[in-house]
Design a protein around this motif. Structure first.
Motif, short mmCIF file in Angstrom:
data_model
loop_
_atom_site.label_atom_id
_atom_site.label_comp_id
_atom_site.label_asym_id
_atom_site.label_seq_id
_atom_site.Cartn_x
_atom_site.Cartn_y
_atom_site.Cartn_z
N LYS A 138 0.83 -1.21 0.00
CA LYS A 138 0.00 0.00 0.00
C LYS A 138 0.87 1.26 0.00
O LYS A 138 0.60 2.21 -0.73
CB LYS A 138 -0.93 0.02 1.22
N LEU A 139 1.91 1.27 0.83
CA LEU A 139 2.75 2.47 0.93
C LEU A 139 3.62 2.66 -0.31
O LEU A 139 3.93 3.80 -0.68
CB LEU A 139 3.61 2.40 2.19
N ASP A 140 4.01 1.56 -0.96
CA ASP A 140 4.81 1.67 -2.18
C ASP A 140 4.04 2.30 -3.34
O ASP A 140 4.64 2.72 -4.33
CB ASP A 140 5.34 0.30 -2.60
N LYS A 141 2.73 2.38 -3.23
CA LYS A 141 1.91 3.00 -4.29
C LYS A 141 1.90 4.53 -4.20
O LYS A 141 1.42 5.20 -5.10
CB LYS A 141 0.47 2.48 -4.22
N ILE A 142 2.44 5.07 -3.10
CA ILE A 142 2.47 6.52 -2.93
C ILE A 142 3.60 7.10 -3.78
O ILE A 142 4.75 6.65 -3.68
CB ILE A 142 2.69 6.89 -1.44
N PRO A 143 3.30 8.07 -4.64
CA PRO A 143 4.34 8.65 -5.51
C PRO A 143 5.52 9.22 -4.70
O PRO A 143 5.34 9.83 -3.65
CB PRO A 143 3.61 9.77 -6.25
N LYS A 144 6.72 8.98 -5.20
CA LYS A 144 7.97 9.50 -4.61
C LYS A 144 8.17 9.05 -3.17
O LYS A 144 8.79 9.75 -2.35
CB LYS A 144 8.02 11.03 -4.69
N PHE A 145 7.65 7.89 -2.85
CA PHE A 145 7.78 7.34 -1.49
C PHE A 145 8.03 5.85 -1.63
O PHE A 145 7.55 5.21 -2.56
CB PHE A 145 6.50 7.60 -0.68
N ARG A 146 8.77 5.28 -0.69
CA ARG A 146 8.99 3.84 -0.73
C ARG A 146 8.94 3.28 0.69
O ARG A 146 9.11 4.01 1.67
CB ARG A 146 10.31 3.50 -1.41
N CYS A 147 8.70 2.00 0.74
CA CYS A 147 8.63 1.32 2.03
C CYS A 147 9.58 0.14 2.01
O CYS A 147 9.56 -0.67 1.07
CB CYS A 147 7.20 0.86 2.31
N LEU A 148 10.39 0.03 3.03
CA LEU A 148 11.33 -1.09 3.14
C LEU A 148 10.83 -2.08 4.19
O LEU A 148 10.38 -1.69 5.27
CB LEU A 148 12.72 -0.60 3.56
N LEU A 149 10.91 -3.34 3.84
CA LEU A 149 10.55 -4.43 4.74
C LEU A 149 11.54 -5.55 4.46
O LEU A 149 11.55 -6.11 3.36
CB LEU A 149 9.12 -4.89 4.48
N ARG A 150 12.37 -5.84 5.43
CA ARG A 150 13.41 -6.85 5.24
C ARG A 150 13.35 -7.86 6.37
O ARG A 150 12.98 -7.52 7.50
CB ARG A 150 14.79 -6.19 5.24
N ASN A 151 13.74 -9.09 6.06
CA ASN A 151 13.90 -10.07 7.12
C ASN A 151 14.99 -9.56 8.05
O ASN A 151 16.07 -9.18 7.60
CB ASN A 151 14.29 -11.44 6.55
N MET A 152 14.70 -9.53 9.32
CA MET A 152 15.65 -9.00 10.30
C MET A 152 16.62 -10.10 10.72
O MET A 152 16.25 -11.27 10.82
CB MET A 152 14.91 -8.48 11.53
N PRO A 153 17.86 -9.72 11.02
CA PRO A 153 18.79 -10.69 11.60
C PRO A 153 18.33 -11.00 13.03
O PRO A 153 17.64 -10.19 13.64
CB PRO A 153 20.13 -9.95 11.59
N ASP A 154 18.67 -12.14 13.54
CA ASP A 154 18.32 -12.50 14.92
C ASP A 154 16.81 -12.32 15.17
O ASP A 154 16.39 -11.62 16.09
CB ASP A 154 19.14 -11.65 15.90
N PRO A 155 15.95 -12.93 14.33
CA PRO A 155 14.52 -12.65 14.39
C PRO A 155 13.80 -13.13 15.65
O PRO A 155 12.73 -12.61 15.95
CB PRO A 155 13.97 -13.37 13.15
N TYR A 156 14.35 -14.07 16.36
CA TYR A 156 13.64 -14.59 17.52
C TYR A 156 13.96 -13.85 18.82
O TYR A 156 13.08 -13.60 19.62
CB TYR A 156 13.87 -16.10 17.67
N ARG A 157 15.21 -13.46 18.99
CA ARG A 157 15.55 -12.69 20.18
C ARG A 157 15.48 -11.19 19.93
O ARG A 157 15.30 -10.42 20.86
CB ARG A 157 16.92 -13.08 20.71
N ALA A 158 15.64 -10.78 18.69
CA ALA A 158 15.52 -9.36 18.32
C ALA A 158 16.46 -8.47 19.14
O ALA A 158 16.08 -7.39 19.57
CB ALA A 158 14.07 -8.89 18.49
N ARG A 159 17.68 -8.94 19.34
CA ARG A 159 18.61 -8.19 20.21
C ARG A 159 18.91 -6.79 19.68
O ARG A 159 19.20 -6.60 18.50
CB ARG A 159 19.90 -8.98 20.38
#
Length: 192
Positions: free
Chosen positions: A37-58
């Motif tokens: 939804k956010l990537d459809k906004i002109p001149k705007f982008r949204c980043l979503l990446r798999n995070m390192p250490d996803p279970y403890r989230a240190r």
């Protein structure tokens, strides 16, 4: 806060998920839906990446990743869910960002060993630093969250003066769509 952030609109949003997502974060909860939804906004982008250490989230792993890999800066809206909300707040203690949007935010490790190991709750929160490093703070919380007491969510809102969106029926915000959040972010990009 420097003048550069005050003179321009945000250029991107970064979604920082809750811990436990593992695998492909794009298919978890509302994260991928929101990115599209956010990537459809002109001149705007949204980043979503798999995070390192996803279970403890240190904190010692997530905050440097947010700075170097996701390049969170004064033109970034950080959208943090659960552990991601804790990461967003700790990041904003020391870094200028355009805004933080907190979903299911909390203030202690809740007596949970994994939360304790994350490192976010090992010291007092620097509320004033967070406020001075963010142009906008929006918070989504629900009184029926099965994991977080309302008192902790309210503590975040009170200490940050957040624009609070309080619900009684959204639990831990684990749906696959999140229209209210998308609308809130759109409001930050094109102020009324």
């Amino acid at each position: 806060m420097s003048d550069t952030a005050g003179e321009s609109s945000p250029l991107k949003a970064v979604i920082v998920p809750g811990n436990g997502g593992g695998g492909n974060i794009e298919s978890c909860l509302w994260y991928g839906w929101t990115k599209k939804k956010l990537d459809k906004i002109p001149k705007f982008r949204c980043l979503l990446r798999n995070m390192p250490d996803p279970y403890r989230a240190r904190e010692t792993i997530w905050l440097p990743f947010m700075e170097t890999e996701l390049q969170c800066d004064a033109h970034t809206i950080i959208i943090g869910h659960s552990s991601g909300a804790a990461a967003a707040m700790r990041f904003a203690e020391k870094h200028e960002v355009y805004a933080i949007v907190l979903v299911s935010a909390y203030t202690t490790d809740l007596g949970d060993e994994n939360e304790k190991e994350s490192g976010y709750f090992s010291r007092p929160w620097q509320w004033d630093n967070i406020k001075s490093n963010c142009r906008n703070i929006i918070q989504f919380g629900s009184t029926d969250d099965p994991f977080l007491p309302w008192s902790e969510q309210q503590e975040v809102a009170d200490n940050l003066g957040a624009e609070l969106h309080k619900y009684t029926d959204q639990g831990h915000f684990q749906n696959t769509a999140f229209y209210e959040l998308v609308n809130a972010v759109k409001g930050l990009i094109t102020p009324k």
